[in-house]
Design a protein around this motif. Structure first.
Motif, mmCIF file in Angstrom:
data_model
loop_
_atom_site.group_PDB
_atom_site.id
_atom_site.type_symbol
_atom_site.label_atom_id
_atom_site.label_comp_id
_atom_site.label_asym_id
_atom_site.label_seq_id
_atom_site.Cartn_x
_atom_site.Cartn_y
_atom_site.Cartn_z
ATOM 1 N N LYS A 1 25.818 26.779 8.199
ATOM 2 C CA LYS A 1 25.769 25.817 7.106
ATOM 3 C C LYS A 1 26.987 24.893 7.095
ATOM 4 O O LYS A 1 26.896 23.758 6.620
ATOM 5 N N GLN A 2 28.124 25.395 7.576
ATOM 6 C CA GLN A 2 29.340 24.569 7.631
ATOM 7 C C GLN A 2 29.986 24.717 8.992
ATOM 8 O O GLN A 2 30.227 25.842 9.444
ATOM 9 N N GLU B 1 27.363 31.606 8.842
ATOM 10 C CA GLU B 1 27.023 30.450 8.021
ATOM 11 C C GLU B 1 28.179 29.457 7.926
ATOM 12 O O GLU B 1 27.959 28.258 7.744
ATOM 13 N N ASN C 1 20.084 23.948 9.267
ATOM 14 C CA ASN C 1 20.578 24.452 7.978
ATOM 15 C C ASN C 1 21.944 23.898 7.620
ATOM 16 O O ASN C 1 22.494 24.244 6.564
ATOM 17 N N SER D 1 19.773 14.149 1.722
ATOM 18 C CA SER D 1 20.623 15.041 0.932
ATOM 19 C C SER D 1 22.102 14.656 0.999
ATOM 20 O O SER D 1 22.942 15.280 0.334
ATOM 21 N N GLU E 1 25.014 21.999 6.278
ATOM 22 C CA GLU E 1 25.298 21.216 5.073
ATOM 23 C C GLU E 1 26.585 20.420 5.200
ATOM 24 O O GLU E 1 26.728 19.367 4.576
ATOM 25 N N VAL E 2 27.555 20.918 5.980
ATOM 26 C CA VAL E 2 28.832 20.228 6.170
ATOM 27 C C VAL E 2 29.129 20.155 7.661
ATOM 28 O O VAL E 2 29.166 21.190 8.339
ATOM 29 N N THR F 1 18.634 17.385 7.904
ATOM 30 C CA THR F 1 18.147 16.885 6.616
ATOM 31 C C THR F 1 18.814 17.559 5.418
ATOM 32 O O THR F 1 18.681 17.079 4.297
ATOM 33 N N ARG F 2 19.491 18.687 5.648
ATOM 34 C CA ARG F 2 20.187 19.348 4.540
ATOM 35 C C ARG F 2 21.658 18.963 4.461
ATOM 36 O O ARG F 2 22.390 19.492 3.623
ATOM 37 N N LEU F 3 22.088 18.062 5.316
ATOM 38 C CA LEU F 3 23.504 17.692 5.387
ATOM 39 C C LEU F 3 23.957 17.032 4.095
ATOM 40 O O LEU F 3 23.323 16.094 3.597
ATOM 41 N N ILE F 4 25.068 17.532 3.569
ATOM 42 C CA ILE F 4 25.671 16.994 2.351
ATOM 43 C C ILE F 4 26.895 16.149 2.675
ATOM 44 O O ILE F 4 27.128 15.100 2.066
ATOM 45 N N ASP F 5 27.687 16.604 3.643
ATOM 46 C CA ASP F 5 28.941 15.917 3.996
ATOM 47 C C ASP F 5 28.977 15.716 5.498
ATOM 48 O O ASP F 5 28.987 16.689 6.265
#
Length: 997
Positions: A187-188, A163, A210, A258, A212-213, A233-237
């Motif tokens: 995720k990162q 992840e 998935n 997001s 996010e970063v 679509t779940r990207l935060i940064d």
């Protein structure tokens, strides 16, 4: 197994109760050097290790499940073979220690239970192990901040449950593998700050749904941002900063609903910012697309978002700032400087948001300053330099107690400055230069206890300068020239003991200069020209030891010129157009100072036109005597040269023929030449350098390749000043042959000079190196060719040398201390790549001796020796770090480490003193381009850190490399941080938008 059991029994004579996992962890303890004794309770007092520091066990089975040893200052290799035998261990963290091995493929392959592995911020080297991808339960892998090299393995695409993958800040090469797009659980993904080969952002990363970063800062990326990233679509940064990306910002990025942070700064993106779609990104809080080539207008939809930070500075944006930005309830940072924006600033800016920093400098804004900038009472910085703003300063700004910096220079502001603004308690810089302000300096200025820079020149200020100015104990610079100030200088002004610059020329000041100016110990510039000041020049001015600019011209001063002015080292002296009389002090009674005394008919001296011109006949005797002395000196010199030539020629004729059969050859690389070739060319005509232990020759071989040959003769006596070694008592010392061969023969690094081979007999020893066409850094830097060393080259040299020393300190086993780091021992290749050389006094450091070893002599060169070395004789890496810091200061200043100009100081003390008393501009080498000033200041800060008097405060060489790398990244973006000042000196530089050094 039987032998291991015997060892455990010997180690634990009373530990029959400690279980097997305890025995394994105790072996882990024994494998580490623990200088802080943090593992002191890892002993045999319990049945299990569950109460040991950093150890966590399952509540029911009492089996070890977690080992968290982050930031414990542990030294040693990573004990994979021991840890992988803990069958239930799922969590391993050695983050921020000194783990200094490579990761073994075979040992890691059995850690099947591990799901969390954090080895970031250590000293690990070598390749990334392929076996990591086979760990079936691994979810978190952090190897950031190490020295891993080679490529990111393509097999990393096989991770099953991973992840988080963080490889930030290593030495990874190649390109980002497309196979990473197969890790759908990720995720990162953090790969920033690696020297990858130029490559594109893999479009396959769009498969990581998935994610996010995505952090790819400074990865040497080029080309366009792939549209496939719009699938995340779940990207935060999303951080793609500091690369070479080009083209437009994809419209699809506005579909990342997001996204919280979007960082695209310091690329070559062009075109307009997407106009539509931003309204869908309700979570977006930070947008930084500064330092690109973006055009068009700032989208209104973007400004309607609840942003916290909007950085679009240094682009080509036009049009007005949408008024909707004032409605962002969380906006604390707005930086739009260096664009082509026009129109009015939003009227309600700051009214509805906790605005901290606003910088709209160098645009074309008109109209008045918004009145509500500090409505929420938290505003710290207001920078509006170089616009066409007009009107007065809002009275509300004078009530903003949180303000620290106000810069409004080069606008059309007018009216009186609010009285309270003069006395704000936290303001350190007040810059109102080149406006149309009027009125007086308010007496409330007494409350400005933190004011260090007061720049109000080129306005219409009038009245007298208030006595309260003397309360500003931190004031470093005061410029109020080209105004209408009148009256006498306040007597309290001499209380400003920190004052470095006082410029009040072109005013209407009168009266006499106040007494007590001797307290201006740090004053380097005094300019009171073109006023109506009368009386005598105070004798005390001659005691201002750092004063180098003195202009009192165009006044009504009278009396004699104080003889004490001869004590000053002035770059500029102007006393012209006064009513001075008497003799000109002898030091200044020269033709070169003629313009300094014009318009003073009462002055007498030997300058043409003064009242006491001497006849030419009086000077004939001394002139001819000097000519005669010079002629005799020239004759003696010619005779000496002829004698030397004859001696050398005779020496060549009688030179002993060397018996080549007695030579012993030891090679360290595959050679394309024979030792006989070298011996035939060791001629005096080929000498390119010499030292206390021998000479260095340039030898061009038959294949056209050049090599450098150091010829050592037996044992050499240590000289007292510039030798490589300084030994007490003048004893004889080894020539360094064994140390040089022992060190260079076993190490390989691109920034360490390559030793091809060595040859030796009873009387003579030869060391054959790769030839460096540009010689040594010291010779080039301190010669007439120093202009070749532009700042980017100097930075690269510092980077190369740091990496070479870092290799010696951290990657060699045992570590090696050079002990004679200096600019003359840094050699330059044809492309100015740097190599660390001369290992004649190098020593290995015993790892069991806590990194120190006592020496019988002081090794090093004058100006480079760490202060503690002279009285402790302890050898460790901190001594090299100090010497390297001196080299950095050489690169920044262009000055030698010791010079008669410093008096009893060396370069380190001179830099510190000059920074404190005169400011940064007098420290930086004037040959360097001012556009690199920010980067130069940061590098110099590293040099000062390395030369800290206390060894404990000096960073490791590995940390130095990281800091230099970070500066290289930031210099490309030309960012200046909020707290980025190197010294507290401020200048009226309208182009600067951060803290101004």
């Amino acid at each position: 197994m039987f032998l291991q059991l015997i060892v455990l029994l010997l180690t634990f004579p009373f530990s029959c109760s400690l279980n097997q996992e305890g025995h394994l962890l105790y072996q882990v303890k024994l494998s580490f050097d623990d200088p802080d004794n943090v593992l002191s309770n890892w002993d045999n007092s319990d049945e299990t290790p569950c109460n040991w520091t950093g150890v966590t066990c399952a509540s029911q089975t009492r089996s070890v499940t977690s080992l968290d040893l982050q930031s414990f200052n542990l030294y040693g290799p990573f004990p994979a073979s021991l840890l992988c035998r803990l069958q239930n261990l799922t969590y391993i963290s050695f983050y921020n220690n000194n783990i200094n091995s490579s990761l073994s493929e075979s040992e890691l392959g059995s850690c099947d239970s591990v799901s969390y592995l954090s080895l970031g911020q250590n000293l690990l080297t070598g390749l990334l192990p392929d076996k990591l991808a086979d760990l079936p339960n691994l979810k978190y892998l952090d190897l950031s901040g190490n020295n891993f090299s080679g490529k990111v393995p393509e097999c990393f695409g096989r991770f099953q449950k991973l992840e988080v993958l963080s490889l930030v800040g290593n030495l990874l090469e190649g390109t980002i593998p497309l196979e990473l797009g197969n890790i759908t659980s990720l995720k990162q993904l953090n790969l920033s700050y690696n020297p990858f080969l130029p490559g594109r952002v893999p479009a396959e990363l769009g498969n990581l749904t998935n994610l996010e970063v995505l952090w790819l800062t400074d990865c040497n990326l080029y080309g366009e941002i792939p549209e496939s990233l719009s699938q995340l679509t779940r990207l935060i940064d999303l951080d793609l900063a500091i690369n070479g990306l080009s083209g437009r910002i994809p419209v699809g990025l506005t579909e990342l609903t997001s996204l919280v942070q979007l960082e695209l700064y310091n690329n070559s993106l062009s075109g307009e910012i997407p106009e539509k779609g931003w309204s869908n990104m309700k979570k977006l809080r930070l947008v930084d697309a500064s330092m690109n080539e973006l055009t068009g207008m700032i989208p209104n939809e973007l400004c309607e978002l609840p942003l916290e930070s909007l950085n679009l500075y240094e682009n080509r944006l036009v049009g007005e700032v949408p008024g909707s930005i004032a409605n962002s309830p969380n906006l604390y940072e707005l930086r739009l400087f260096k664009n082509r924006l026009t129109g009015y600033l939003p009227k309600d800016l700051g009214k509805n948001s906790p605005l901290l920093w606003i910088d709209v400098s160098q645009n074309e804004f008109v109209g008045e300053m918004p009145e509500n900038l500090c409505a929420n009472g938290v505003l710290e910085e207001v920078l509006m330099i170089e616009n066409s703003l007009s009107g007065g300063i809002p009275a509300s700004l004078g009530q903003c107690q949180t303000l620290t910096r106000v810069r409004l220079a080069n606008n059309n502001f007018s009216g009186k400055v609010p009285a309270r603004l003069w006395g704000l308690p936290h303001v350190s810089l007040l810059d109102l230069v080149s406006n149309s302000f009027s009125g007086e300096i308010s007496r409330t200025i007494a409350g400005a206890s933190n004011l260090s820079g007061l720049f109000i020149s080129k306005n219409g200020f009038s009245g007298s300068i208030p006595e309260e100015i003397g309360f500003l104990e931190k004031l470093l610079g005061f410029t109020g020239n080209d105004n209408h100030f009148s009256g006498s200088l306040p007597t309290s002004i001499v209380k400003l003991g920190q004052l470095g610059k006082l410029d009040l020329h072109n005013n209407e000041l009168s009266g006499e200069l106040p007494g007590g100016v001797h307290s201006w110990k740090k004053l380097y510039e005094l300019n009171l020209a073109n006023n109506y000041i009368s009386g005598n020049i105070p004798q005390e001015i001659g005691s201002l030891s750092v004063l180098n600019y003195l202009d009192l011209s165009g006044n009504q001063l009278s009396g004699n010129i104080p003889i004490s002015l001869q004590n000053l080292r002035l770059n500029l002296l102007n006393l012209s157009y006064n009513h001075l009389s008497g003799d000109i002090p002898p030091v200044y009674a020269k033709a070169m100072y003629k313009s300094s005394f014009l318009g003073n008919p009462g002055l007498c001296g030997e300058i043409d036109g003064s009242c006491d011109g001497r006849s030419e006949a009086k000077n004939i005797g001394p002139v001819w005597l000097m000519r005669l002395i010079l002629a005799l000196a020239g004759i003696v010199l010619m005779i000496g040269i002829a004698w030397f030539y004859l001696r050398c020629r005779n020496f060549k004729k009688v030179k002993t023929v060397i018996d080549r059969s007695k030579w012993t050859l030891m090679s360290f690389h595959k050679l394309g030449f024979q030792e006989s070739e070298i011996m035939d060319l060791l001629d005096e005509d080929n000498v390119i350098g010499s030292g206390s232990s021998g000479k260095v020759y340039k030898v061009v071989l038959s294949n056209g390749e050049a090599v450098a040959v150091k010829k050592l003769w037996g044992r050499s006596k240590i000289v007292s000043d510039e030798s490589s070694d300084l030994e007490k008592g003048g004893h004889f010392q080894d020539d360094g042959f064994e140390a040089e061969v022992g060190t260079l023969g076993k190490i390989r690094h691109k920034n360490i000079v390559r030793l091809w081979c060595c040859c030796s007999t009873m009387d003579c020893k030869l060391l054959v190196y790769e030839y460096m066409p540009n010689g040594s850094l010291g010779d080039l830097l301190h010669s007439t060719k120093s202009a070749l060393l532009i700042w980017p080259i100097r930075y690269t040299i510092a980077m190369d040398a740091a990496e070479g020393l870092s290799y010696l300190h951290h990657d060699c086993v045992p570590p090696i201390v050079h002990r004679d780091v200096k600019s003359n021992n840094i050699l330059l290749a044809s492309d100015f790549g740097a190599r660390v050389a001369d290992f004649g006094v190098a020593r290995s450091v015993d790892p069991n001796g806590k990194g120190t070893k006592s020496m019988s002599v002081i090794a090093g060169s004058c100006g480079y020796i760490a202060p503690e070395y002279a009285y402790t004789l302890r050898v460790n890496e901190k001594s090299d770090i100090y010497s390297f810091g001196v080299v950095i200061l050489e690169l920044v200043t262009g000055r030698r480490p010791i010079d008669p100009e410093y008096g009893e100081k060396d370069l380190v003390k001179w830099v510190c003193t000059t920074l404190d008393q005169k400011g940064i501009d007098l420290v930086i080498d004037p040959k360097l381009n001012a556009c690199f000033k920010d980067e130069i200041c940061k590098v110099m800060n590293i040099g000062l850190l390395c030369t800290s008097p206390l060894p404990i405060n000096r960073p490791s060489m590995r940390r130095v490399v990281k800091m230099l790398q970070e500066i290289g990244c930031r210099s490309q973006s030309k960012q200046v941080g909020k707290d980025g000042k190197l010294t507290p000196y401020y200048y009226e530089d309208s182009s600067d938008h951060g803290s101004v050094p």
